[in-house]
Enzyme design. Sequence first.
Site, short mmCIF file in Angstrom:
data_model
loop_
_atom_site.label_atom_id
_atom_site.label_comp_id
_atom_site.label_asym_id
_atom_site.label_seq_id
_atom_site.Cartn_x
_atom_site.Cartn_y
_atom_site.Cartn_z
N HIS A 93 42.29 11.65 -14.88
CA HIS A 93 42.04 12.06 -16.23
C HIS A 93 40.86 11.36 -16.74
O HIS A 93 40.27 10.27 -16.63
CB HIS A 93 43.28 11.71 -17.13
CG HIS A 93 43.54 9.96 -17.21
ND1 HIS A 93 43.15 9.39 -18.12
CD2 HIS A 93 44.40 9.21 -16.39
CE1 HIS A 93 43.59 8.15 -18.19
NE2 HIS A 93 44.34 8.33 -16.95
N ASP A 95 40.26 11.58 -20.20
CA ASP A 95 40.46 10.89 -21.41
C ASP A 95 40.70 9.28 -21.48
O ASP A 95 40.88 9.04 -20.37
CB ASP A 95 41.41 11.62 -22.12
CG ASP A 95 42.95 11.60 -21.64
OD1 ASP A 95 42.99 11.34 -20.20
OD2 ASP A 95 43.87 11.36 -22.21
N GLU A 160 45.77 12.93 -20.47
CA GLU A 160 46.89 12.13 -19.91
C GLU A 160 47.43 10.95 -20.83
O GLU A 160 48.55 10.57 -20.91
CB GLU A 160 46.46 11.62 -18.74
CG GLU A 160 47.40 10.98 -17.82
CD GLU A 160 47.80 9.48 -18.02
OE1 GLU A 160 49.00 9.23 -17.35
OE2 GLU A 160 47.04 8.86 -18.64
#
Length: 468
Positions: A93, A95, A160
């Site tokens: 992920h 983020d 996530e």
Amino acid sequence: MTTTQSPDAALDAHLDKTHDARLESYREFLRIPSISALPEHAPDVRRAAEWLAHALRTAGLENVAVEETSFHPVVYADWLHAEGAPTALVYGHYDVQPVDPLDLWTSPPFEPVVVDGRMLARGAADDKGQVHAHAMAAAALMATRGGFPINVRYVFEGAEESGSEGLDAWLTANRDRLTSDVAIISDTGFFEGNIPAITVGLRGLMYAQIDVVGSPVDLHSGSYGGAVQNPANALAQIIAALKGPDGRIRIPGFYDAVVALTEEEHAAIAELPFDEDEYRARRHVGELVGEVGYSTLERRSTRPTLDVNGVWGGFQGHGTKTIIPAHAHAKVSCRLVTAQEPHDIFVKFRDFVLEIAPPGVKVTVQDLGGGRPSHTPVDHPMTRAAARALEATFGRAPVFIREGGSIPVAASFESILGLPVVLLGFTQPNENAHAPDEWMSLDNYEGAIRAIVATFDEIATLGSSHRE
Ligand code: BES
Ligand code: ZN
């Protein structure tokens, strides 16, 4: 931890030659504040997706696309020319978590710096560092061999850290085009002491908010104190009743779906090289506490928990202000194990909170989402392949561990795509994920690139269970 030289001289030469550019690219990725939880950062999350898509395209991957979900975008890419070879779906992920409290960072979270062999920045470890290592491994394979030993699909998520909202729907909608033999998730880490590890169990999560409301406005605590319910006191009373001094959670039915460890599982955990004093000292905590009857390792990875993540309400300023606050709030989460279902636990949690709520205030409980626990097979040929790759790269056989954190997509890969999952992660255990001064060891980061290539080579020796 030093990595052993790989037998692949072209790879070594490529990684040496591109070292400085790679670190600059890593820093560039980390400079984008892709905080998925904060709406004002949504454009940054998208910018990080575009940046990553560009890096994957530059590496030579195909069908690179920034794809929409109901929340932040997914970055997809593939390379599918290893005919007859297995296909790996790689997940990470891009983020990151919010960065507060800012004053506890030694350097600003989105101005990455290298200090003592560590990359210091939000996301350096969780999980942009690992995503970046995958992109660099792809670039290295394309540059040195003109392709991969297996087929690969990359699915990089941007939500996530916010509970993967929108991802299950995206996976379901794209099920047919995501056909693969294994999902490789790189969002975990090594064991205490920087020992290479493969994670074979993750806890799930139930996240809730309790709101306690009294009078619509603050009241003078002299005039009203003693005569009305205080929402902050009421909240404290509720929180205090959720867990006993023995560390057991008092919500009726909470443990119903928890399956006890087998003798073998218990023994495997007891055999891990774990020094409790060192673990405690490194985290600067005075004493370790938890559920009676379980070891620290069991408590933090195989047992369910209940923790207050935040609590607020009333006067927070300097000095004093004598009020009965109008309202008080808490964010509470439970880590879940074995067959505990997030929504079922939420319902039990809500019903209990409402039952024990003291009179004179209005109490509401919101469901803020969560994810299911997951268990991945130790004996699967894909897990064995990854284990061989870790041993060849880091000179030490990995340990198989259970982790206390949650990666909701692990359960989704199994249930929606029907894939075995290998949790192949490279961070160090005390890397300050979600906290100030997050860091990634550059030795682990560089080792990750080699270990990823080695894992693909090992998987290539296994057959594919499907045909494109
Ligand atoms: N990388 C972590 C998961 C993790 C944490 C694995 C610790 C192994 C050890 C992941 O990015 C994460 O933090 N997930 C969240 C999920 C939640 C928001 C649904 C978590 O565990 O809090
Ligand atoms: Zn993560």
